[in-house]
Design an enzyme around this catalytic site. Structure first.
Site, short mmCIF file in Angstrom:
data_model
loop_
_atom_site.label_atom_id
_atom_site.label_comp_id
_atom_site.label_asym_id
_atom_site.label_seq_id
_atom_site.Cartn_x
_atom_site.Cartn_y
_atom_site.Cartn_z
N GLU A 397 12.32 -31.44 1.55
CA GLU A 397 12.98 -30.26 0.99
C GLU A 397 14.36 -29.99 1.57
O GLU A 397 15.29 -29.60 0.86
CB GLU A 397 12.10 -29.02 1.17
N PHE A 420 6.00 -25.68 -4.52
CA PHE A 420 5.45 -24.34 -4.29
C PHE A 420 6.48 -23.59 -3.43
O PHE A 420 7.13 -24.20 -2.57
CB PHE A 420 4.11 -24.38 -3.56
N PHE A 423 6.81 -24.11 0.31
CA PHE A 423 7.44 -25.28 0.91
C PHE A 423 8.94 -25.08 1.15
O PHE A 423 9.59 -25.93 1.75
CB PHE A 423 7.22 -26.51 0.01
N HIS A 464 -0.14 -22.26 -0.44
CA HIS A 464 0.28 -22.43 -1.83
C HIS A 464 0.29 -21.10 -2.58
O HIS A 464 0.31 -21.08 -3.80
CB HIS A 464 -0.66 -23.40 -2.56
#
Length: 658
Positions: A397, A420, A423, A464
């Site tokens: 990321e 999600f 993250f 999540h």
């Protein structure tokens, strides 16, 4: 030191000498000024000039370079006026950051330089993004980015190298291995013999170069650049050199063994090269004297000019106005053709229509290509737009957010899908420190939208299910949107993509396929910072967003006697305080509902704003309702009690009866 110059024009050899001498003489002057208290800090690159000068001379003026704080030679070789550099270092208005950042923490599109941030690592991913833009535009250009041996331990280094390798990006990753990260020697930083070996693990070509040998640096890098322009690929370069002074001057060098300092002193890149050019009769003692005198006079002149410059003055409106790039909102109206679609469909449709309107828009994210993303928002996009513009990314990321920034720097747009919202923590640094601060620091906008599938109610557990908007609403320079309905989602997403500023776009997973609405088939936009009033009444004001909107609607349907103003914020930054205040002045009571846990959330800020601005209109204490102060549990029974839906009804009835 052996110099090989058989094929190199004497004019180029002389230029390389002058280009190294200029930053050295500037630094020597700065060290004097530091002792005199005329500058506050200095990060010295003395002894490393050959790397900056050699690499920069191998690049064309169109090619971006991303230096560090010991790369003064990059800035001077690119021809940045000395008075502007000196103003930058003294926090004067003639600098590049209007006094908002220091030393080399700046960029300039005019000279194709993108300066570092103190966190070091993100600029490697930014270089990936710049190079990706060049590749997508079919421009045969190289991007060079610098880091130190210490920076190679950061996760961003590994993420950026992996992305560049997977995508065959034309990036030169330049490691200045100068022996120490502040006081920590290399044997305490990495185990491999040479840092160039790290390229092997990523399937990347790598080279070791004597960083004190200007001709070796220039000729090697120049040949590589010519090759990379023809055959796009990343290359890792390890420059062996040494830091002759402290990490910054206050640190000193007492931790360095004296014999090591003596060894590298004998390898001084300028003294050795000067002697070589004298032997080659390219230089004479008289010419050296003339060159140094000319440079010295110019330094003194530009310094005096900077000292005479008026200190920068504070202007509140200027400071606030520069946090974000100004945009004149353009409204696009839709036609009369509508269809009943889900929230997920509206987001997909808006994204697709934005891709059609913006040929320079690139979608980045895990599994977003053939698979269509885990929530199928981009399903079918590859067939329409191709894999160049709909790009599966490795699981990294931080590098991808940084690459999106690089795309923006190089004139493109990016939409990043966090698989999600949870993250985003792995990409937190470039979001809050790079994207958010760039325009305020040096006027560079970040044309990036980060899509954030979020929220509970689906039994997805602690990693999540978070609705983590408060991580970002806290940070000046970010816009945060959180629609609750398909119509809003499509219009706001289109506006977010048009906006040149960084936008966090929250999409509640539980609403994706449960909420339908009549939505225009045409492309349209909605303004940011305008809340939606869903219901009107005199008894109480309800402020909420996301799933909270639908919970509030359900409660009001059960209690038809409660006549409330129900306000869906839709955008959290900018926040529509005007609508909130107007409602509270009318009803005298306010309850704020959020899915996020209570402490430090949007509800707290709205409550504080109302208390400060509408206190005399209140007939009861402001009430906040939120999820429990725990991580989000997995089991259905636990999650139901964690979420505030049931507690909201109780709190609403109590406040109405107050």
């Amino acid at each position: 030191m052996e110099y090989l110059n058989a094929e190199l024009d004497s004019k180029i050899q002389l230029k390389l000498y002058k280009d190294m001498l200029l930053p050295r003489l500037i630094e020597e002057k700065m060290l004097i000024l530091l002792r005199q208290g005329k500058i506050s800090k200095w990060f010295s690159g003395i002894g490393q000039e050959a790397i900056s000068v050699g690499v920069t001379n191998a690049l064309t003026s169109e090619e971006y370079v991303l230096p560090m704080h010991r790369n003064l030679g990059v800035f001077t070789t690119r021809g940045i006026p000395l008075d502007r550099l000196f103003s930058q270092w003294q926090g004067k208005a003639n600098g590049f950051t209007k006094g908002r950042d220091r030393s080399f923490h700046f960029g300039t599109q005019e000279y194709k330089i993108v300066g570092m941030i103190s966190h070091l690592g993100p600029q490697l991913g930014v270089a990936d993004g710049i190079a990706l833009a060049n590749k997508l535009k079919n421009e045969k250009l190289v991007t060079a980015v610098f880091t130190g041996e210490g920076g190679t331990s950061e996760g961003d280094f590994h993420e950026a190298l992996n992305v560049a390798a997977v995508w065959d990006l034309p990036v030169l990753f330049c490691i200045e291995n100068n022996g120490y990260g502040l006081s920590t020697p290399t044997n305490e930083q990495y185990k491999c013999k040479d840092l160039a070996n790290k390229g092997i693990g990523y399937g990347m070509e790598s080279h070791i170069i004597d960083g004190n040998n200007i001709l070796e640096v220039f000729t090697t890098v120049n040949n590589l650049c010519e090759s990379i322009r023809k055959n796009s690929r990343p290359v890792l370069l390890e420059f062996k050199t040494f830091r002759m002074r402290g990490h910054e001057e206050a640190s000193g060098t007492k931790y360095v063994p004296e014999e090591l300092m003596d060894f590298w002193k004998d390898k001084d890149p300028i003294a050795n090269y000067e002697n070589f050019l004298l032997d080659e009769e390219i230089l004479t003692e008289e010419l050296i004297k003339d060159i140094k005198s000319e440079i010295g006079l110019d330094i003194d002149k530009k310094l005096e000019q900077t000292f005479q410059e008026t200190p920068i003055s504070y202007n509140k409106s200027n400071e606030l106005d520069d946090v974000l790039k100004y945009i004149d909102y353009q409204s696009y109206d839709h036609g009369n053709i509508i269809k009943n679609i889900r929230l997920v469909d509206a987001i997909s449709e808006g994204l697709k229509q934005s891709m059609e309107r913006h040929g320079d828009l690139v979608i980045l994210g895990q599994d977003v290509a053939e698979y269509g993303g885990v929530f199928k928002v981009t399903e079918g996009f590859v067939e329409i737009f191709g894999k160049d513009r709909v790009r599966n990314t490795p699981i990294c990321e931080s590098a991808i957010v940084s690459a999106a920034m690089g795309l923006s720097i190089n004139g493109m747009k990016a939409v990043v899908e966090m698989q999600f919202a949870d993250f985003a923590s792995s990409g937190f640094n470039p979001i809050v420190n790079y994207l958010a601060k760039s325009h305020y620091r040096w006027g560079q906008h970040a044309d990036v939208v980060i899509r954030m599938p979020c929220g509970g109610g689906v039994g997805a557990g602690p990693f999540h299910s978070q609705t983590n908007e408060a991580w970002f609403t806290k940070t000046p320079g970010l816009k945060v949107l959180y629609p609750a309905f398909p119509y809003d989602a499509k219009g706001l997403l289109n506006t977010a993509i048009n906006d040149p500023n960084p936008v966090l776009f929250f999409e509640h997973k539980a609403l994706y396929r449960s909420i339908y609405q009549e939505v225009p088939t045409d492309y349209y936009t909605l303004p940011l910072g305008k809340a939606s009033i869903l219901k009107e009444g005199e008894a109480i004001s309800i402020v909420t967003y996301g799933a909270g909107v639908h919970w509030a609607l359900e409660v009001l349907e059960k209690h038809e006697g409660i006549k409330a103003d129900l306000i869906d914020l839709r955008t959290l930054q900018p926040l529509d305080t005007e609508t909130i205040y107007k409602s509270v002045m009318k009803t005298g009571k306010l309850i704020i509902l959020q899915e996020d846990s209570l402490f430090g959330g949007i509800a707290s800020d709205v409550s504080a704003l109302v208390m400060e601005n509408c206190f005399r209109y209140l007939d009861a204490p402001v009430k906040r309702v939120a999820s429990s102060e725990t991580p989000i549990p997995f089991a259905k029974e636990l999650e139901e009690h964690y979420l505030p839906k049931a507690r909201f009804q109780t709190a609403l009835l109590e406040l109405v009866a107050y």
